[in-house]
Design a protein around this motif. Structure first.
Motif, short mmCIF file in Angstrom:
data_model
loop_
_atom_site.label_atom_id
_atom_site.label_comp_id
_atom_site.label_asym_id
_atom_site.label_seq_id
_atom_site.Cartn_x
_atom_site.Cartn_y
_atom_site.Cartn_z
N LYS A 1 1.10 -1.27 -0.14
CA LYS A 1 -0.06 0.04 -0.05
C LYS A 1 0.36 1.45 -0.25
N ALA A 2 2.41 1.43 0.95
CA ALA A 2 2.33 2.47 0.45
C ALA A 2 4.09 3.09 0.18
N GLU A 3 4.19 1.73 -0.51
CA GLU A 3 5.42 1.91 -1.73
C GLU A 3 6.74 2.13 -0.59
N LYS A 4 6.98 1.58 0.30
CA LYS A 4 8.11 2.49 1.80
C LYS A 4 9.09 1.10 1.82
N PRO A 5 9.39 0.80 2.54
CA PRO A 5 10.92 0.04 2.53
C PRO A 5 10.25 -0.38 4.24
N VAL A 6 10.15 -1.47 4.36
CA VAL A 6 9.62 -1.64 5.96
C VAL A 6 10.94 -3.35 6.41
N LEU A 7 10.53 -2.98 7.29
CA LEU A 7 11.82 -3.46 8.79
C LEU A 7 11.09 -4.43 9.57
N ILE A 8 11.02 -5.54 9.49
CA ILE A 8 10.06 -6.18 10.57
C ILE A 8 11.81 -6.83 11.10
N VAL A 9 11.30 -5.74 13.07
CA VAL A 9 12.19 -5.83 13.56
C VAL A 9 12.43 -6.94 15.30
N GLN A 10 12.72 -7.22 16.54
CA GLN A 10 12.56 -7.82 17.70
C GLN A 10 13.60 -7.21 19.14
N GLU A 11 13.78 -7.72 19.19
CA GLU A 11 14.55 -6.92 20.62
C GLU A 11 14.77 -7.75 21.16
N LYS A 12 14.54 -8.97 21.02
CA LYS A 12 15.00 -10.44 21.92
C LYS A 12 14.21 -11.36 21.83
N ASP A 13 14.59 -12.45 21.60
CA ASP A 13 13.99 -13.69 21.63
C ASP A 13 12.40 -13.82 22.42
N GLY A 14 11.98 -14.37 21.80
CA GLY A 14 10.68 -14.17 22.41
C GLY A 14 9.30 -13.16 22.59
N ARG A 15 9.86 -12.34 22.55
CA ARG A 15 9.66 -11.08 22.63
C ARG A 15 8.79 -10.63 21.16
N PRO A 16 7.75 -9.79 20.92
CA PRO A 16 7.06 -9.45 19.50
C PRO A 16 8.05 -9.30 19.07
N TYR A 17 7.57 -9.54 17.90
CA TYR A 17 8.06 -8.27 16.55
C TYR A 17 7.01 -7.37 16.12
N PHE A 18 8.21 -5.71 15.62
CA PHE A 18 7.33 -4.55 15.31
C PHE A 18 7.62 -4.49 13.78
N ILE A 19 7.05 -4.37 13.48
CA ILE A 19 7.02 -3.46 11.61
C ILE A 19 7.09 -1.97 11.88
N PHE A 20 8.52 -1.69 10.93
CA PHE A 20 8.32 0.07 11.06
C PHE A 20 8.28 -0.02 9.56
N ASP A 21 8.11 1.15 8.95
CA ASP A 21 8.25 1.94 7.88
C ASP A 21 9.79 2.55 8.00
N GLU A 22 10.92 2.02 7.78
CA GLU A 22 11.95 2.47 8.35
C GLU A 22 13.01 3.85 7.17
N ASP A 23 11.82 4.22 6.56
CA ASP A 23 11.97 6.21 6.17
C ASP A 23 11.68 6.75 7.51
N ALA A 24 10.29 6.49 7.30
CA ALA A 24 9.93 7.37 8.68
C ALA A 24 10.29 6.83 10.55
N ALA A 25 10.14 5.45 10.37
CA ALA A 25 10.76 5.72 11.87
C ALA A 25 12.00 5.81 12.13
N ILE A 26 13.39 5.79 11.13
CA ILE A 26 14.88 6.83 11.14
C ILE A 26 14.43 8.31 11.46
N ASP A 27 13.76 9.09 10.10
CA ASP A 27 13.76 9.86 10.58
C ASP A 27 13.50 10.82 12.38
N GLN A 28 12.36 9.75 13.22
CA GLN A 28 11.87 9.53 14.19
C GLN A 28 12.55 9.44 15.50
N GLU A 29 13.87 9.37 15.47
CA GLU A 29 14.52 9.29 15.94
C GLU A 29 14.74 9.79 17.88
#
Length: 73
Positions: A32-60
């Motif tokens: 839908k967004a046609e933007k790069p997406v990252l699936i990340v995880q803090e550590k094993d056993g924790r939920p996976y989070f999905i981030f819009d790569e460009d937007a998330a990096i800009d909002q550190e």
């Protein structure tokens, strides 16, 4: 090879404990967004989070946490 990145979990598009469900959500957002997406995880056993790569990096912020990149779409 592990790549670490810092994100604010509140900026995530979605999260899920099941990788396959997180992956489907990421594919839908990517299509839908046609933007790069990252699936990340803090550590094993924790939920996976999905981030819009460009937007998330800009909002550190001070609330950012360290995540490992699991998959880049």
């Amino acid at each position: 090879m592990s790549e670490n990145i810092f994100f604010n979990p509140g900026d995530s598009i979605a999260s899920d404990f099941d990788f396959n469900k997180a992956y489907v959500s990421a594919q839908i957002y990517r299509h839908k967004a046609e933007k790069p997406v990252l699936i990340v995880q803090e550590k094993d056993g924790r939920p996976y989070f999905i981030f819009d790569e460009d937007a998330a990096i800009d909002q550190e912020t001070d609330e950012a946490k360290k995540f490992s990149v699991i998959k880049k779409i």
